[in-house]
Design an enzyme around this catalytic site. Structure first.
Site, mmCIF file in Angstrom:
data_model
loop_
_atom_site.group_PDB
_atom_site.id
_atom_site.type_symbol
_atom_site.label_atom_id
_atom_site.label_comp_id
_atom_site.label_asym_id
_atom_site.label_seq_id
_atom_site.Cartn_x
_atom_site.Cartn_y
_atom_site.Cartn_z
ATOM 1 N N TYR A 15 0.928 -0.357 -8.215
ATOM 2 C CA TYR A 15 1.029 -1.084 -7.057
ATOM 3 C C TYR A 15 1.316 -0.172 -5.805
ATOM 4 O O TYR A 15 0.381 -0.263 -4.622
ATOM 5 C CB TYR A 15 2.329 -2.291 -6.939
ATOM 6 C CG TYR A 15 1.890 -3.205 -8.088
ATOM 7 C CD1 TYR A 15 1.152 -4.321 -7.601
ATOM 8 C CD2 TYR A 15 2.158 -3.056 -9.439
ATOM 9 C CE1 TYR A 15 0.794 -5.339 -8.577
ATOM 10 C CE2 TYR A 15 2.096 -4.328 -10.320
ATOM 11 C CZ TYR A 15 1.073 -4.896 -10.009
ATOM 12 O OH TYR A 15 0.719 -6.090 -10.715
ATOM 13 N N GLY A 109 0.779 -0.891 -13.944
ATOM 14 C CA GLY A 109 1.607 -2.108 -14.643
ATOM 15 C C GLY A 109 0.552 -3.509 -14.470
ATOM 16 O O GLY A 109 0.774 -4.518 -15.271
ATOM 17 N N MET A 116 3.228 -12.497 -12.864
ATOM 18 C CA MET A 116 4.149 -13.342 -11.974
ATOM 19 C C MET A 116 4.432 -12.468 -10.583
ATOM 20 O O MET A 116 4.998 -11.588 -10.611
ATOM 21 C CB MET A 116 5.490 -13.525 -13.013
ATOM 22 C CG MET A 116 5.178 -14.829 -13.917
ATOM 23 S SD MET A 116 6.702 -14.733 -14.956
ATOM 24 C CE MET A 116 6.473 -13.431 -15.885
ATOM 25 N N VAL A 244 -0.542 14.488 -13.458
ATOM 26 C CA VAL A 244 0.099 15.674 -12.370
ATOM 27 C C VAL A 244 1.323 16.198 -13.225
ATOM 28 O O VAL A 244 2.143 15.446 -13.689
ATOM 29 C CB VAL A 244 0.475 14.966 -11.056
ATOM 30 C CG1 VAL A 244 1.326 15.771 -10.321
ATOM 31 C CG2 VAL A 244 -0.794 14.318 -10.287
ATOM 32 N N GLU A 353 12.413 -16.608 -16.727
ATOM 33 C CA GLU A 353 11.240 -17.248 -16.843
ATOM 34 C C GLU A 353 10.823 -17.776 -18.106
ATOM 35 O O GLU A 353 11.320 -17.365 -19.292
ATOM 36 C CB GLU A 353 10.321 -15.758 -17.042
ATOM 37 C CG GLU A 353 10.213 -14.890 -16.031
ATOM 38 C CD GLU A 353 9.795 -15.364 -14.483
ATOM 39 O OE1 GLU A 353 9.212 -16.509 -14.323
ATOM 40 O OE2 GLU A 353 10.000 -14.723 -13.358
ATOM 41 N N HIS A 438 10.640 -4.013 -16.385
ATOM 42 C CA HIS A 438 11.022 -3.755 -14.900
ATOM 43 C C HIS A 438 11.835 -2.594 -14.701
ATOM 44 O O HIS A 438 13.008 -2.493 -13.936
ATOM 45 C CB HIS A 438 11.596 -5.087 -14.420
ATOM 46 C CG HIS A 438 10.940 -6.348 -14.660
ATOM 47 N ND1 HIS A 438 11.636 -7.683 -14.449
ATOM 48 C CD2 HIS A 438 9.546 -6.735 -14.879
ATOM 49 C CE1 HIS A 438 10.471 -8.612 -14.896
ATOM 50 N NE2 HIS A 438 9.362 -7.883 -15.172
ATOM 51 N N GLY A 466 8.096 1.930 -7.196
ATOM 52 C CA GLY A 466 9.290 1.069 -7.857
ATOM 53 C C GLY A 466 10.657 1.933 -7.906
ATOM 54 O O GLY A 466 11.617 1.477 -7.936
ATOM 55 N N ASN A 476 10.914 -10.984 -10.713
ATOM 56 C CA ASN A 476 10.038 -9.946 -11.025
ATOM 57 C C ASN A 476 9.601 -9.348 -9.827
ATOM 58 O O ASN A 476 9.463 -9.546 -8.772
ATOM 59 C CB ASN A 476 8.591 -10.742 -11.638
ATOM 60 C CG ASN A 476 8.967 -11.835 -12.696
ATOM 61 O OD1 ASN A 476 9.624 -12.868 -12.101
ATOM 62 N ND2 ASN A 476 8.851 -11.759 -13.830
HETATM 63 P P1 FAD Z 1 3.126 1.280 -11.950
HETATM 64 O O1 FAD Z 1 2.364 0.095 -11.910
HETATM 65 O O2 FAD Z 1 3.936 1.566 -13.019
HETATM 66 O O3 FAD Z 1 1.928 2.584 -11.831
HETATM 67 C C1 FAD Z 1 2.256 4.028 -11.926
HETATM 68 C C2 FAD Z 1 0.941 4.502 -12.576
HETATM 69 O O4 FAD Z 1 1.153 5.968 -12.675
HETATM 70 C C3 FAD Z 1 0.686 4.091 -13.835
HETATM 71 O O5 FAD Z 1 -0.602 3.827 -14.116
HETATM 72 C C4 FAD Z 1 1.028 5.432 -14.801
HETATM 73 O O6 FAD Z 1 0.101 5.569 -15.876
HETATM 74 C C5 FAD Z 1 0.537 6.397 -13.663
HETATM 75 N N1 FAD Z 1 1.289 7.878 -13.971
HETATM 76 C C6 FAD Z 1 2.704 8.007 -14.276
HETATM 77 N N2 FAD Z 1 2.801 9.400 -14.470
HETATM 78 C C7 FAD Z 1 1.621 10.018 -13.961
HETATM 79 C C8 FAD Z 1 1.573 11.404 -13.757
HETATM 80 N N3 FAD Z 1 2.320 12.338 -13.838
HETATM 81 N N4 FAD Z 1 0.191 11.738 -13.537
HETATM 82 C C9 FAD Z 1 -0.745 10.651 -13.147
HETATM 83 N N5 FAD Z 1 -0.402 9.335 -13.311
HETATM 84 C C10 FAD Z 1 0.858 9.010 -13.796
HETATM 85 N N6 FAD Z 1 6.220 -7.628 -12.742
HETATM 86 C C11 FAD Z 1 6.311 -8.767 -11.946
HETATM 87 O O7 FAD Z 1 6.442 -8.436 -10.776
HETATM 88 N N7 FAD Z 1 5.668 -9.769 -12.695
HETATM 89 C C12 FAD Z 1 5.370 -10.083 -13.887
HETATM 90 O O8 FAD Z 1 4.867 -10.679 -14.571
HETATM 91 C C13 FAD Z 1 5.664 -8.663 -14.734
HETATM 92 N N8 FAD Z 1 5.186 -8.555 -16.069
HETATM 93 C C14 FAD Z 1 5.406 -7.445 -16.672
HETATM 94 C C15 FAD Z 1 5.135 -7.138 -18.181
HETATM 95 C C16 FAD Z 1 4.737 -6.234 -18.769
HETATM 96 C C17 FAD Z 1 4.576 -6.130 -20.488
HETATM 97 C C18 FAD Z 1 5.188 -4.926 -18.132
HETATM 98 C C19 FAD Z 1 5.264 -3.715 -18.915
HETATM 99 C C20 FAD Z 1 5.426 -4.971 -16.745
HETATM 100 C C21 FAD Z 1 5.773 -6.314 -16.237
HETATM 101 N N9 FAD Z 1 6.043 -6.136 -14.728
HETATM 102 C C22 FAD Z 1 5.822 -7.334 -13.982
HETATM 103 C C23 FAD Z 1 6.484 -4.999 -13.980
HETATM 104 C C24 FAD Z 1 5.467 -4.429 -12.979
HETATM 105 O O9 FAD Z 1 4.190 -4.198 -13.816
HETATM 106 C C25 FAD Z 1 5.965 -3.200 -12.493
HETATM 107 O O10 FAD Z 1 7.172 -3.152 -11.782
HETATM 108 C C26 FAD Z 1 4.925 -2.472 -11.909
HETATM 109 O O11 FAD Z 1 3.812 -2.354 -12.433
HETATM 110 C C27 FAD Z 1 5.411 -1.188 -11.111
HETATM 111 O O12 FAD Z 1 4.629 -0.671 -9.929
HETATM 112 P P2 FAD Z 1 4.572 0.799 -9.525
HETATM 113 O O13 FAD Z 1 3.615 1.062 -8.517
HETATM 114 O O14 FAD Z 1 6.021 1.411 -9.158
HETATM 115 O O15 FAD Z 1 4.142 1.776 -10.901
#
Ligand code: FAD
Length: 497
Positions: A15, A109, A116, A244, A353, A438, A466, A476
């Site tokens: 995100y 994610g 949700m 990275v 939920e 989360h 996050g 969520n």
């Molecule tokens: P992320 O979405 O985790 O993205 C980080 C990205 O960085 C990943 O693709 C990872 O592979 C990449 N990465 C990591 N380290 C490196 C590196 N060193 N080099 C290159 N790439 C790297 N949240 C909700 O709000 N509603 C829901 O319904 C919900 N359901 C969920 C169900 C499941 C099973 C899971 C696992 C999570 C759920 N979540 C939900 C949580 C939500 O998906 C996360 O809070 C969100 O994706 C976090 O966003 P972010 O941008 O912080 O990081």
């Protein structure tokens, strides 16, 4: 390619990273996104990109030889099975006291989550992000995030009539009979598509058990929203299966970024070095924290402050099931996309939920993922002996979360004359207290960074995921992660370019 120079490099495509890439590109900046997971744009031998929750194959897990399902037992029997090691879409990352589930691939994610899309109640916002002005969030950035993500809500009339939400209607009935408010929860799933799935006119996804290991249809993952828009600017490139490993200041300004290219077995096939004027850490709470803690401890970024790695929480996640009476079935067809919750946050510190158990058979179970106000916070630290980053969370720290969830389910069980299921997480084990979906925190806003995600000590380094959020969002988290990224990138574009 090695030696290349990019104005802006984004680590991760979840995100935070997707928002940063889109808005920078729209401001005229060339952006390179680096993602350790796969692109997930090519069907496998079965014609599908993602595998089914009920029949996991090599595509399911990140570099594991055995599945590690969050609900790992059924009727007291373990359900995990052997798979071949592959860069699958769901990472069950194990720390000493907790397993942290995360998406791996372009979209982060959004590839694996339930979609949700919940905006926290405004009265709770001061506790979530105390240094952020709630007026600007609720007037500008939450609406912008919801629009960008394509958030919608189930049609209440359809909800009342469709077989696939019988489980949620049972959840509503039980909540209301015990005096708890039941609220509809918005989602990024395409609700019209789901109606067509139910009518049998399109290929099924949510109604065919797809969720944890990806949805082949219907879900508006980031690949279909922010990332598609970002690519359409022509100014964004994405390198999948690139990880990275280092970000170091370059003499004369900017940063040198070391990137390992990996194959689908996880082996490094090439090491590349590029330079960037600005680097955005968007690797998720765990990914960003691990990088920053390592880079500080090993002297690569020694001036990062002492808040790095701190303030990590599990959003109070805890799971449980209830056993319903035989006259109260939850249905053998269950949409994998949850659409309702039980709100007891103010009185009991829990928002539950009503989740599906999409097994394809009648289970007589109601299943819940609770988000609770668990106060425990953990810290990441560098372990020089093993060369890894540890997290000091303890399993017993879930007890406050269990106690808060019980404010809902003890009451419902007493009212309904029902009991907890004991066969979903082990043999005679009620609580799924070993995991979180989360992860939040580790580089907290206004502590490890300034109030817009600029890392202390290093101009041009930013955190935008996050890890900025100190451990809990009351609901969520991804709408809040997205909205905060929208707020921060607008400021960064206005003042730092
Ligand atoms: P992320 O979405 O985790 O993205 C980080 C990205 O960085 C990943 O693709 C990872 O592979 C990449 N990465 C990591 N380290 C490196 C590196 N060193 N080099 C290159 N790439 C790297 N949240 C909700 O709000 N509603 C829901 O319904 C919900 N359901 C969920 C169900 C499941 C099973 C899971 C696992 C999570 C759920 N979540 C939900 C949580 C939500 O998906 C996360 O809070 C969100 O994706 C976090 O966003 P972010 O941008 O912080 O990081």
């Amino acid at each position: 390619a090695t030696g290349a120079h990019v104005p802006a490099l984004v680590i991760g495509t979840g995100y935070g990273g997707s928002v940063a890439a889109l808005r920078l590109a729209q401001a005229g900046v060339d952006v390179h996104m680096i993602e350790m997971g796969m692109a997930w744009d090519t069907p496998g031998a079965d014609g599908k990109i993602f595998c089914n929750t009920l029949s996991p194959d090599h595509r399911s897990y990140w570099l594991r030889t055995r599945t590690k399902a969050p609900l790992n037992y059924f009727l007291g029997y373990p359900i995990d099975k052997d798979i071949s090691r592959y860069t699958g879409v769901l990472d069950a990352e194990e720390f000493s006291g907790i397993t942290v589930y995360q998406g791996r691939g372009v979209g982060g994610g959004s590839l694996v989550n339930g979609g949700m899309a919940v905006t926290p109640k405004r009265e709770n916002f001061a506790a979530i992000l105390p240094s952020v002005n709630p007026d600007e969030m609720y007037d500008v950035y939450y609406p912008r995030a919801n629009a960008g993500l394509g958030v919608g809500t189930v049609d209440p009339a359809w909800f009342d009539s469709t077989a696939c939400y019988q489980y949620a209607r049972v959840g509503r009935k039980h909540a209301q009979r015990s005096g708890f408010p039941f609220v509809f929860v918005p989602d990024v799933y395409d609700w019209d598509y789901m109606k067509q799935e139910a009518a049998g006119t399109v290929t099924k996804s949510a109604l065919d058990g797809e969720i944890l290991y990806g949805n082949n249809h219907g879900k508006k993952s980031l690949q279909k929203t922010y990332i598609a828009q970002a690519k359409a600017t022509g100014k964004v490139t994405v390198s999948a299966l690139h990880k990275v490993t280092s970000v170091a200041p370059t003499a004369g300004g900017g940063y040198t970024v070391v990137i390992e290219q990996i194959d689908t077995s996880g082996a490094t096939t090439a090491t590349k070095t590029v330079t960037a004027d600005k680097v955005f850490f968007a690797a998720g709470s765990v990914g960003t924290s691990k990088l920053l803690v390592k880079l500080k401890a090993t002297g690569v970024l020694p001036d990062l402050n002492d808040e790095i790695g701190k303030g990590w929480g599990d959003n109070g996640n805890v799971m449980c099931g209830r056993a319903n009476h035989l006259w109260d079935p939850t249905g053998k067809l269950q949409s994998t996309i949850p659409c309702g919750g039980i709100d007891n946050w103010a009185a009991g510190g829990a928002f539950a939920e009503v989740a599906p158990l999409p097994t394809g058979i009648e289970t007589y179970a109601s299943f819940y993922l609770s988000i609770t106000n668990n106060p425990h916070r953990a810290q990441f630290s560098w372990n020089a002996a093993t060369g890894t980053v540890d997290l000091n969370w303890q399993t017993s720290w879930k007890q406050p979360a269990i106690d808060m969830a019980k404010t809902i389910f003890d009451k419902i069980n007493a009212k309904e004359g029902t009991i907890y299921r004991t066969d979903l997480f082990g043999v005679y084990k009620i609580w799924g207290d070993h995991l979180t979906y989360h992860p939040l925190g580790g580089a907290v806003l206004n502590k490890a960074t300034d109030n817009y995600g600029r890392l202390a000590g290093y101009p041009g380094l930013y955190v935008i995921d996050g890890s900025l959020i100190p451990g809990n969002t009351t609901v969520n988290p991804f709408v809040t992660i997205t909205a905060l990224a929208e707020r921060n990138i607008e400021k960064i574009i206005a003042t730092d370019l």
